[in-house]
Motif scaffolding. Sequence first.
Motif, PDB file in Angstrom:
ATOM      1  N   ASN A  85       9.531  73.516 -14.420  1.00  0.00           N
ATOM      2  CA  ASN A  85       8.683  72.441 -13.901  1.00  0.00           C
ATOM      3  C   ASN A  85       9.466  71.195 -13.541  1.00  0.00           C
ATOM      4  O   ASN A  85       9.243  70.593 -12.499  1.00  0.00           O
ATOM      5  CB  ASN A  85       7.622  72.046 -14.937  1.00  0.00           C
ATOM      6  CG  ASN A  85       6.534  73.094 -15.066  1.00  0.00           C
ATOM      7  OD1 ASN A  85       6.344  73.909 -14.159  1.00  0.00           O
ATOM      8  ND2 ASN A  85       5.832  73.088 -16.182  1.00  0.00           N
TER       9      ASN A  85
ATOM     10  N   HIS B 177       9.670  69.686  -9.787  1.00  0.00           N
ATOM     11  CA  HIS B 177       9.115  68.375  -9.435  1.00  0.00           C
ATOM     12  C   HIS B 177      10.209  67.405  -8.979  1.00  0.00           C
ATOM     13  O   HIS B 177       9.977  66.592  -8.089  1.00  0.00           O
ATOM     14  CB  HIS B 177       8.307  67.803 -10.601  1.00  0.00           C
ATOM     15  CG  HIS B 177       6.991  68.501 -10.794  1.00  0.00           C
ATOM     16  ND1 HIS B 177       5.997  68.461  -9.854  1.00  0.00           N
ATOM     17  CD2 HIS B 177       6.519  69.291 -11.790  1.00  0.00           C
ATOM     18  CE1 HIS B 177       4.951  69.175 -10.268  1.00  0.00           C
ATOM     19  NE2 HIS B 177       5.252  69.691 -11.446  1.00  0.00           N
TER      20      HIS B 177
ATOM     21  N   LYS C 108      11.028  68.350  -5.348  1.00  0.00           N
ATOM     22  CA  LYS C 108      10.007  67.856  -4.406  1.00  0.00           C
ATOM     23  C   LYS C 108      10.134  66.350  -4.187  1.00  0.00           C
ATOM     24  O   LYS C 108      10.003  65.861  -3.056  1.00  0.00           O
ATOM     25  CB  LYS C 108       8.607  68.181  -4.936  1.00  0.00           C
ATOM     26  CG  LYS C 108       8.249  69.659  -4.808  1.00  0.00           C
ATOM     27  CD  LYS C 108       6.817  69.874  -5.297  1.00  0.00           C
ATOM     28  CE  LYS C 108       6.434  71.357  -5.258  1.00  0.00           C
ATOM     29  NZ  LYS C 108       5.152  71.595  -5.958  1.00  0.00           N
ATOM     30  N   ALA C 109      10.378  65.622  -5.269  1.00  0.00           N
ATOM     31  CA  ALA C 109      10.481  64.167  -5.157  1.00  0.00           C
ATOM     32  C   ALA C 109      11.746  63.772  -4.379  1.00  0.00           C
ATOM     33  O   ALA C 109      11.702  62.934  -3.473  1.00  0.00           O
ATOM     34  CB  ALA C 109      10.500  63.530  -6.548  1.00  0.00           C
TER      35      ALA C 109
ATOM     36  N   LYS D 206      11.684  64.303  -0.589  1.00  0.00           N
ATOM     37  CA  LYS D 206      10.802  63.425   0.192  1.00  0.00           C
ATOM     38  C   LYS D 206      11.507  62.158   0.651  1.00  0.00           C
ATOM     39  O   LYS D 206      11.046  61.496   1.568  1.00  0.00           O
ATOM     40  CB  LYS D 206       9.604  63.008  -0.683  1.00  0.00           C
ATOM     41  CG  LYS D 206       8.352  63.854  -0.480  1.00  0.00           C
ATOM     42  CD  LYS D 206       7.197  63.258  -1.283  1.00  0.00           C
ATOM     43  CE  LYS D 206       6.325  64.338  -1.874  1.00  0.00           C
ATOM     44  NZ  LYS D 206       5.673  63.923  -3.114  1.00  0.00           N
TER      45      LYS D 206
ATOM     46  N   THR E 279       1.122  73.088 -11.480  1.00  0.00           N
ATOM     47  CA  THR E 279       0.280  72.896 -10.308  1.00  0.00           C
ATOM     48  C   THR E 279       0.168  71.440  -9.847  1.00  0.00           C
ATOM     49  O   THR E 279       0.393  71.143  -8.672  1.00  0.00           O
ATOM     50  CB  THR E 279      -1.138  73.434 -10.600  1.00  0.00           C
ATOM     51  OG1 THR E 279      -1.549  72.934 -11.877  1.00  0.00           O
ATOM     52  CG2 THR E 279      -1.131  74.955 -10.659  1.00  0.00           C
ATOM     53  N   ALA E 280      -0.154  70.544 -10.792  1.00  0.00           N
ATOM     54  CA  ALA E 280      -0.486  69.170 -10.389  1.00  0.00           C
ATOM     55  C   ALA E 280       0.709  68.447  -9.769  1.00  0.00           C
ATOM     56  O   ALA E 280       1.841  68.598 -10.210  1.00  0.00           O
ATOM     57  CB  ALA E 280      -0.998  68.391 -11.596  1.00  0.00           C
ATOM     58  N   ASP E 281       0.436  67.669  -8.722  1.00  0.00           N
ATOM     59  CA  ASP E 281       1.476  66.841  -8.113  1.00  0.00           C
ATOM     60  C   ASP E 281       1.848  65.692  -9.043  1.00  0.00           C
ATOM     61  O   ASP E 281       1.032  65.232  -9.828  1.00  0.00           O
ATOM     62  CB  ASP E 281       0.973  66.275  -6.779  1.00  0.00           C
ATOM     63  CG  ASP E 281       1.326  67.215  -5.630  1.00  0.00           C
ATOM     64  OD1 ASP E 281       1.996  68.232  -5.887  1.00  0.00           O
ATOM     65  OD2 ASP E 281       0.919  66.937  -4.492  1.00  0.00           O
ATOM     66  N   VAL E 282       3.088  65.254  -8.915  1.00  0.00           N
ATOM     67  CA  VAL E 282       3.573  64.205  -9.810  1.00  0.00           C
ATOM     68  C   VAL E 282       3.882  62.945  -9.000  1.00  0.00           C
ATOM     69  O   VAL E 282       4.554  63.017  -7.974  1.00  0.00           O
ATOM     70  CB  VAL E 282       4.857  64.660 -10.533  1.00  0.00           C
ATOM     71  CG1 VAL E 282       5.431  63.519 -11.359  1.00  0.00           C
ATOM     72  CG2 VAL E 282       4.571  65.869 -11.406  1.00  0.00           C
ATOM     73  N   ASP E 283       3.343  61.816  -9.457  1.00  0.00           N
ATOM     74  CA  ASP E 283       3.722  60.543  -8.872  1.00  0.00           C
ATOM     75  C   ASP E 283       4.803  59.945  -9.767  1.00  0.00           C
ATOM     76  O   ASP E 283       4.523  59.498 -10.881  1.00  0.00           O
ATOM     77  CB  ASP E 283       2.491  59.627  -8.806  1.00  0.00           C
ATOM     78  CG  ASP E 283       2.845  58.260  -8.253  1.00  0.00           C
ATOM     79  OD1 ASP E 283       4.038  58.004  -7.982  1.00  0.00           O
ATOM     80  OD2 ASP E 283       1.928  57.436  -8.092  1.00  0.00           O
TER      81      ASP E 283
END
Lengths: 255, 255
Positions: free
Chosen positions: A11, A15, A18-19, A22, A114-118
């Motif tokens: 995880n 994450h 992905k961060a 971006k 699953t959940a997106d992380v800010d």
Amino acid sequence: MISVVILGAGNVATHLFKAFNKVEQISVIQWYNRSTDALKTYKKEVEVIDDLSLLKEADLYILAVSDDAIKPLSSKLPFENRLVVHTSGAVGIYDIDKKHKRGVFYPLQTFSKTADVDFANVPICIEALESVDYHLLKKLAISIGSPTKKVNTDQRKVLHVAAVFVNNFTNQLYRMAHEITESEGAEFDLLKPLILETAKKVQDMSPYMAQTGPAKRNDKKTLRRHLKLLKDQHHTDIYNLLTTSIQLTHGRKKL
Amino acid sequence: MISVVILGAGNVATHLFKAFNKVEQISVIQWYNRSTDALKTYKKEVEVIDDLSLLKEADLYILAVSDDAIKPLSSKLPFENRLVVHTSGAVGIYDIDKKHKRGVFYPLQTFSKTADVDFANVPICIEALESVDYHLLKKLAISIGSPTKKVNTDQRKVLHVAAVFVNNFTNQLYRMAHEITESEGAEFDLLKPLILETAKKVQDMSPYMAQTGPAKRNDKKTLRRHLKLLKDQHHTDIYNLLTTSIQLTHGRKKL
């Protein structure tokens, strides 16, 4: 531009990828895992490898692997004198092989698949042996919008234990509340605003100041009534221990 | 227009008064307390009394007083056959004197003296013996924007215990995390986003599904490391009991 290689496919690795992917200031040049199967979704976005000998030169190698894998993996890396960090709350900085420049990049948050992380809500605890490495790690965290804090290994380890209290243990109290309400066909959903408010309250107030309730007031009648209602011995044990804990904290009881 | 008399001067009474006073559909015609001193701030907004014989006729009398005061106060009210409700989670509906129409209007939330309350986040658990009374109480709750739920006395009592778990006990875990982090000069503040995320997670997911961490994984090495770090016997006791609890829930341990 900071060039990064991520190692691991859990995880935290996902994450972070992905961060990083971006923002313009960061380039993830490779993503390594023992098996590339776990990474196949990302093959179009990044070079995916399962062979350490293919590792390219980068500013930073992030070992986002299980605690036990950090030490052996860091030894196996076929280079030296480059910055290698792990992301664990529980492992010391010196577990990374001494042939590397070493650091820690520990995101203090719970991640689910699953959940997106800010990442604005993910404080990064940073440790490094050299100031230049610390500043690179700080720059990396800031690039993805995270607050950062310089944290040494001892501090990081207690933060990791404390995180278990406020996350896993708290969640288990929610679970028990779920069991207790269900036993009478009451709706757990009714407790959700209270759960949120309890968490919000300590954002601006110390938990000590925020405490209320029958244990703090030493309201013996209510405490007795509650214990009578609890049918599960395990719930009773938790009730007694946490009531005593609150009373010790607030001077209603002495050890 | 629903005419209401509030009795009591605590947090619940005060926040209900403020909420009622804001909406056109409700008129608070009197506010009673044993001593009007506690209510002097509101003398310009509502008739404040300390003498039960001065009570006027109203659609509804709300006893927002301590649990023990509900029964005697309801008996002392110098009228009968009017709707009288209490706001307690722990007291039965039949504790209200039987000369009245009886009901319960229990706001399931934590209230502090200072912070403003948004009643949209305060579910009201409603109980009444007559349908017409239930509907009046429901209308009252909806007027201040609260979600409502029909909840019988047994359900309300378990909700009240469960609320102690998710509020007082959870807050005590936050307190222990504060103690643990401070012991190494680490910042409790770093845990605040995690505290909030943990509470948010169970808004859409069951606590069972939301669980993570070393206890659930049965990661013995981390569990041992954590226990070694905890210096306070009391923290160790909580750690052991809640770890066992998680392992019982997730099938890692059998009683």
